[in-house]
Design an enzyme around this catalytic site. Structure first.
Site, PDB file in Angstrom:
ATOM      1  N   GLN A 180      -7.926  -0.804   3.363  1.00 56.24           N
ATOM      2  CA  GLN A 180      -8.785  -1.319   4.429  1.00 56.24           C
ATOM      3  C   GLN A 180     -10.203  -1.650   3.957  1.00 56.24           C
ATOM      4  O   GLN A 180     -11.044  -2.024   4.769  1.00 56.24           O
ATOM      5  CB  GLN A 180      -8.861  -0.306   5.578  1.00 56.24           C
ATOM      6  CG  GLN A 180      -7.547  -0.077   6.289  1.00 56.24           C
ATOM      7  CD  GLN A 180      -7.123  -1.241   7.181  1.00 56.24           C
ATOM      8  OE1 GLN A 180      -7.897  -2.150   7.476  1.00 56.24           O
ATOM      9  NE2 GLN A 180      -5.874  -1.210   7.607  1.00 56.24           N
ATOM     10  N   CYS A 193       0.666   6.444  25.077  1.00 59.68           N
ATOM     11  CA  CYS A 193       1.689   5.645  25.747  1.00 59.68           C
ATOM     12  C   CYS A 193       2.186   4.489  24.890  1.00 59.68           C
ATOM     13  O   CYS A 193       3.265   3.978  25.104  1.00 59.68           O
ATOM     14  CB  CYS A 193       1.150   5.080  27.046  1.00 59.68           C
ATOM     15  SG  CYS A 193       0.524   6.332  28.149  1.00 59.68           S
ATOM     16  N   SER A 246      -3.414  -3.622  -0.787  1.00 58.95           N
ATOM     17  CA  SER A 246      -2.347  -4.348  -0.113  1.00 58.95           C
ATOM     18  C   SER A 246      -2.797  -5.789   0.106  1.00 58.95           C
ATOM     19  O   SER A 246      -3.979  -6.048   0.334  1.00 58.95           O
ATOM     20  CB  SER A 246      -2.041  -3.676   1.228  1.00 58.95           C
ATOM     21  OG  SER A 246      -1.254  -4.528   2.013  1.00 58.95           O
ATOM     22  N   ALA A 247      -1.853  -6.729   0.055  1.00 61.23           N
ATOM     23  CA  ALA A 247      -2.230  -8.143   0.168  1.00 61.23           C
ATOM     24  C   ALA A 247      -2.397  -8.610   1.613  1.00 61.23           C
ATOM     25  O   ALA A 247      -3.263  -9.416   1.921  1.00 61.23           O
ATOM     26  CB  ALA A 247      -1.183  -9.019  -0.522  1.00 61.23           C
ATOM     27  N   HIS A 248      -1.570  -8.073   2.503  1.00 63.31           N
ATOM     28  CA  HIS A 248      -1.509  -8.703   3.831  1.00 63.31           C
ATOM     29  C   HIS A 248      -2.695  -8.363   4.732  1.00 63.31           C
ATOM     30  O   HIS A 248      -2.832  -8.940   5.809  1.00 63.31           O
ATOM     31  CB  HIS A 248      -0.181  -8.390   4.529  1.00 63.31           C
ATOM     32  CG  HIS A 248      -0.070  -7.020   5.078  1.00 63.31           C
ATOM     33  ND1 HIS A 248      -0.128  -6.760   6.425  1.00 63.31           N
ATOM     34  CD2 HIS A 248       0.101  -5.831   4.477  1.00 63.31           C
ATOM     35  CE1 HIS A 248       0.001  -5.456   6.616  1.00 63.31           C
ATOM     36  NE2 HIS A 248       0.147  -4.875   5.459  1.00 63.31           N
ATOM     37  N   GLY A 253       0.802  -1.211   0.000  1.00 63.44           N
ATOM     38  CA  GLY A 253       0.000   0.000   0.000  1.00 63.44           C
ATOM     39  C   GLY A 253       0.840   1.267   0.000  1.00 63.44           C
ATOM     40  O   GLY A 253       0.520   2.243  -0.694  1.00 63.44           O
ATOM     41  N   THR A 254       1.918   1.276   0.747  1.00 69.30           N
ATOM     42  CA  THR A 254       2.746   2.477   0.847  1.00 69.30           C
ATOM     43  C   THR A 254       3.346   2.842  -0.498  1.00 69.30           C
ATOM     44  O   THR A 254       3.306   4.002  -0.924  1.00 69.30           O
ATOM     45  CB  THR A 254       3.856   2.259   1.901  1.00 69.30           C
ATOM     46  OG1 THR A 254       3.223   2.123   3.174  1.00 69.30           O
ATOM     47  CG2 THR A 254       4.822   3.431   1.942  1.00 69.30           C
ATOM     48  N   THR A 278      12.796  -6.737 -10.357  1.00 66.81           N
ATOM     49  CA  THR A 278      12.289  -8.039 -10.770  1.00 66.81           C
ATOM     50  C   THR A 278      11.010  -8.330  -9.996  1.00 66.81           C
ATOM     51  O   THR A 278      10.958  -8.162  -8.787  1.00 66.81           O
ATOM     52  CB  THR A 278      13.344  -9.134 -10.495  1.00 66.81           C
ATOM     53  OG1 THR A 278      14.500  -8.820 -11.265  1.00 66.81           O
ATOM     54  CG2 THR A 278      12.826 -10.518 -10.872  1.00 66.81           C
TER      55      THR A 278
END
Ligand code: FES
Lengths: 121, 404
Positions: B177, B323, B197-199, B69-70, B235
Site C-alpha cells: 500500500q 455487516c 503488488s502490481a494491481h 503480495g500474498t 513458468t
C-alpha cells in the site's frame, strides 16, 4: 449479491418512521452483527391498522424491515405474529445465506411489538 | 463511475496494457529457453526487474517475481522463520497487518513459533517503545507493514529497521500500500525484505515482487522448477512482470506530482465531509497517512447500506462494517484503534487515485451527505443515539472483551 426486490425495498423502504401513540413497540438487537430494529404498531379491532419501522443495520436489515411491515399491514394480530423469517426472505426473492439473520431480526421485532401490545391489554 | 476504492485495486493504465500486449502475442516464449522468442521474453522479464528495482532503490538481482503480495509475504515470513529456527522462534508483527501476514504468523504459531502482535493505539501506528520491549534474544524476524490498507497510516519503518539491524534481526515490510504512493527506498527504510503488488499501482492482478536483500538467506517454501532464484517457481508470468515493471516505471516518474495532487483532493474530501455531515469522524492518525486515503465513521448508521446507496450514485467505496464482512465481524483494523463494533458499523473508506478529479470529490461529498441523512432518518438509534449507542457499546463490550 442482493435480489432486485431487496434493492428496491432498501432504496425505497415502505413504512419508515415512528408512531407516536403506538399500541405496541418492539425493539430488538442483533447479536450476530450488532444492529438494531424497532417496530411500531397501531392496532384496531385486532387488526394491524398502521405499522412503522426504524432500523440501524445493513441493506438486508432495512429491506426485511420494510418487507415485513408490508406483509403485516392489514393482518390480524395472530396472523402477523405467525409471519416467519422465511416468509419475509421468500417475499424478497431470497437473501444471501449470511444475511438470513437479518430477516430473523425483522420477525423478532414484529413479535416483540405484538407481545408489547398484548401485555398492555 | 467514480472509483474511490484504489486500496482494493486499481484500473490498469493504458500504457501498461500496451506494454504487456506483445508479451502475449509476439514474445510469448518461455524465458528459460534459448531460442529467439524465449530470449525476447527473457529480455522483457529482466527489463521489468530493473524497473521494479529502480523504484525502490534496489538491485535487479534482489527482486524476485511472485504472484502478488500474498505470495511475497508467505515466501518472506516462512522463509526467514524456517531458515532461522535454530536461532530462535520469536516473531514480532503488528495487529493491523494484511491477512497474508497475520495468517502466516498464526500458521507459524501452530508450528512452534511465538508471535508478538504490537498494538497500534488510536492513531493506528505502532510505537517504537513497544517494539523494543517485545524483542528477546529469541527474536528472528520483525514484519511490519509500511502502510495500512484500511486507514492509510504510515508505520515508522526506517526506525524499526534501524533497531532490527542493531539487533541483527531480519526485517520484512509489506509495502503493497505504499509503493507508488510515497517514496520507498529499501536502504533508507533499512529493510531486508519488502513485498510489492502490481494491481494497486495501475498494473495487472496476479503479479507482484519480493525484494530480498543480498545475503539474506531464506528457506524455500514453494518448491518447483526454481525459476525465481529458487524462492518462487513456475513458468514466469512474463506479461504480468512486464506490466508490473511498466507500472513501477510510471509510478516513479509521477510520484511527486501524484502525492501533491492526491493530498489536495483527499484533504478537500475530508474537509467537505466533516463540515457537511454531523458526527463524522476520521479514523486513525490524520497526518501520518498516505495521500489519497481516508477512513471515517458516521455515527448512527451502518456502512454496508452507505456503500450501497453510494453505489446507486455510481460511486465505489468500501466499509469496515461487520455487516459487509464474510464473517460478520467488524474490521480488526478499526477495532485495533479502539473503536467498538457500533462505531465500526458506520465506517467508510475512500481511497483516491490519480484519475479522480476535483469535480468528482465535490459530487462525492454531496452524495455522502445525502446518503448519511437518508440512513439516519431510518436509523433506530440516531435520535436517541447517546443512550442507545451506550447500550450497544456495553453489549458489545461483553462480546469483545479482548479489547478492554
Ligand atoms: S444488519 Fe448486520 S448483517 Fe444485516
Amino acid at each position: 449479491m442482493y435480489t432486485d426486490k431487496v434493492m428496491d425495498h432498501f432504496q425505497n423502504p415502505r413504512n419508515v418512521g415512528e408512531i407516536e401513540d403506538a399500541d405496541g413497540i418492539g425493539e430488538v438487537g442483533n447479536p450476530t452483527c450488532g444492529d438494531m430494529m424497532t417496530i411500531y404498531l397501531k392496532i384496531e379491532d385486532n387488526i394491524i391498522k398502521d405499522i412503522k419501522f426504524k432500523t440501524f443495520g445493513c441493506g438486508a436489515a432495512i429491506a426485511t424491515s420494510s418487507m415485513i411491515t408490508e406483509i403485516a399491514l392489514g393482518k390480524t394480530v395472530e396472523e402477523a405474529y405467525a409471519i416467519s423469517k422465511n416468509e419475509v426472505a421468500d417475499a424478497l426473492d431470497g437473501l444471501p445465506p449470511i444475511k438470513m439473520h437479518c430477516s430473523n431480526l425483522a420477525a423478532d421485532a414484529l413479535q416483540a411489538a405484538i407481545e408489547d401490545y398484548r401485555s398492555k391489554q | 463511475m467514480i472509483y474511490m476504492d484504489h486500496a482494493a485495486t486499481s484500473p490498469v493504465r493504458k500504457e501498461v496494457v500496451e506494454a504487456i500486449e506483445p508479451y502475449f502475442t509476439e514474445f510469448y516464449g518461455n524465458p528459460s529457453t534459448i531460442y529467439k522468442v524465449g530470449r525476447e521474453a527473457k529480455k522483457g522479464l529482466e527489463n521489468a526487474r530493473e524497473n521494479v528495482a529502480k523504484l525502490i532503490g534496489a538491485k535487479a538481482d534482489e527482486i524476485i517475481f511472485t504472484s502478488g503480495g500474498t505470495e511475497s509475504d508467505n515466501i518472506a515470513i516462512k522463509g526467514i522463520a524456517l531458515k532461522n529456527k535454530d536461532k530462535g522462534n520469536h516473531i514480532i508483527t503488528s495487529s493491523i497487518e494484511h491477512p497474508a501476514v497475520l495468517e502466516t504468523c498464526r500458521y507459524l504459531e501452530k508450528n512452534g513459533f511465538e508471535v508478538t502482535y504490537l498494538p497500534v493505539y488510536q492513531e493506528g501506528i505502532v510505537r517504537i517503545d513497544d517494539l523494543k520491549e517485545a524483542i528477546t534474544d529469541k527474536t528472528i524476524l520483525i514484519t511490519v507493514m509500511h502502510v495500512n490498507s484500511e486507514i492509510g497510516t504510515i508505520q515508522p519503518i526506517a526506525e524499526i529497521g534501524k533497531i532490527a539491524k542493531e539487533k541483527n534481526i531480519k526485517f520484512h515490510t509489506d509495502a503493497v500500500q505504499s509503493i507508488g504512493k510515497i517514496p520507498v527506498n529499501v536502504d533508507k527504510l533499512n529493510v531486508d525484505l519488502l513485498s510489492i503488488s502490481a494491481h494497486k499501482i495501475y498494473g495487472p492482478k496476479g503479479v507482484g515482487a519480493l525484494f530480498v536483500r543480498k545475503g539474506t538467506r531464506l528457506e524455500t517454501v514453494l518448491h518447483g522448477g526454481g525459476q525465481e532464484k529458487n524462492l518462487s517457481s513456475g513458468t514466469e508470468n512474463v506479461p504480468g512482470a512486464v506490466g508490473l515493471g511498466k507500472a513501477c516505471e510510471l509510478a516513479g516518474k509521477e510520484l511527486e506530482k501524484n502525492m501533491k495532487y492526491l493530498a489536495k483532493l483527499r484533504d478537500r474530501l475530508v474537509e467537505g465531509i466533516t463540515t457537511n455531515v454531523d458526527e463524522a469522524y476520521v479514523n486513525g492518525d490524520t497526518d501520518k497517512k498516505v495521500p489519497g486515503t481516508t477512513n471515517l465513521h458516521f455515527v448512527g448508521i451502518e456502512g454496508e447500506g452507505l456503500v450501497l446507496l453510494l453505489d446507486g450514485k455510481n460511486i465505489a467505496a468500501a466499509t469496515g462494517s461487520a455487516c459487509s464482512s464474510k464473517k460478520l465481524e467488524a474490521s480488526y483494523v478499526l477495532k485495533a484503534l479502539g473503536l467498538d463494533d457500533v462505531h465500526c458499523h458506520g465506517s467508510l473508506r475512500l481511497t483516491l487515485g490519480s484519475e479522480n478529479t476535483e469535480e468528482e470529490v465535490e459530487y462525492v461529498i454531496e452524495s455522502i451527505k445525502e446518503a448519511v441523512a437518508r440512513l439516519r432518518s431510518m436509523s433506530s438509534i440516531w435520535n436517541e443515539r447517546e443512550s442507545k449507542m451506550k447500550d450497544l457499546e456495553d453489549k458489545n463490550r461483553c462480546k469483545t472483551c479482548s479489547l478492554e
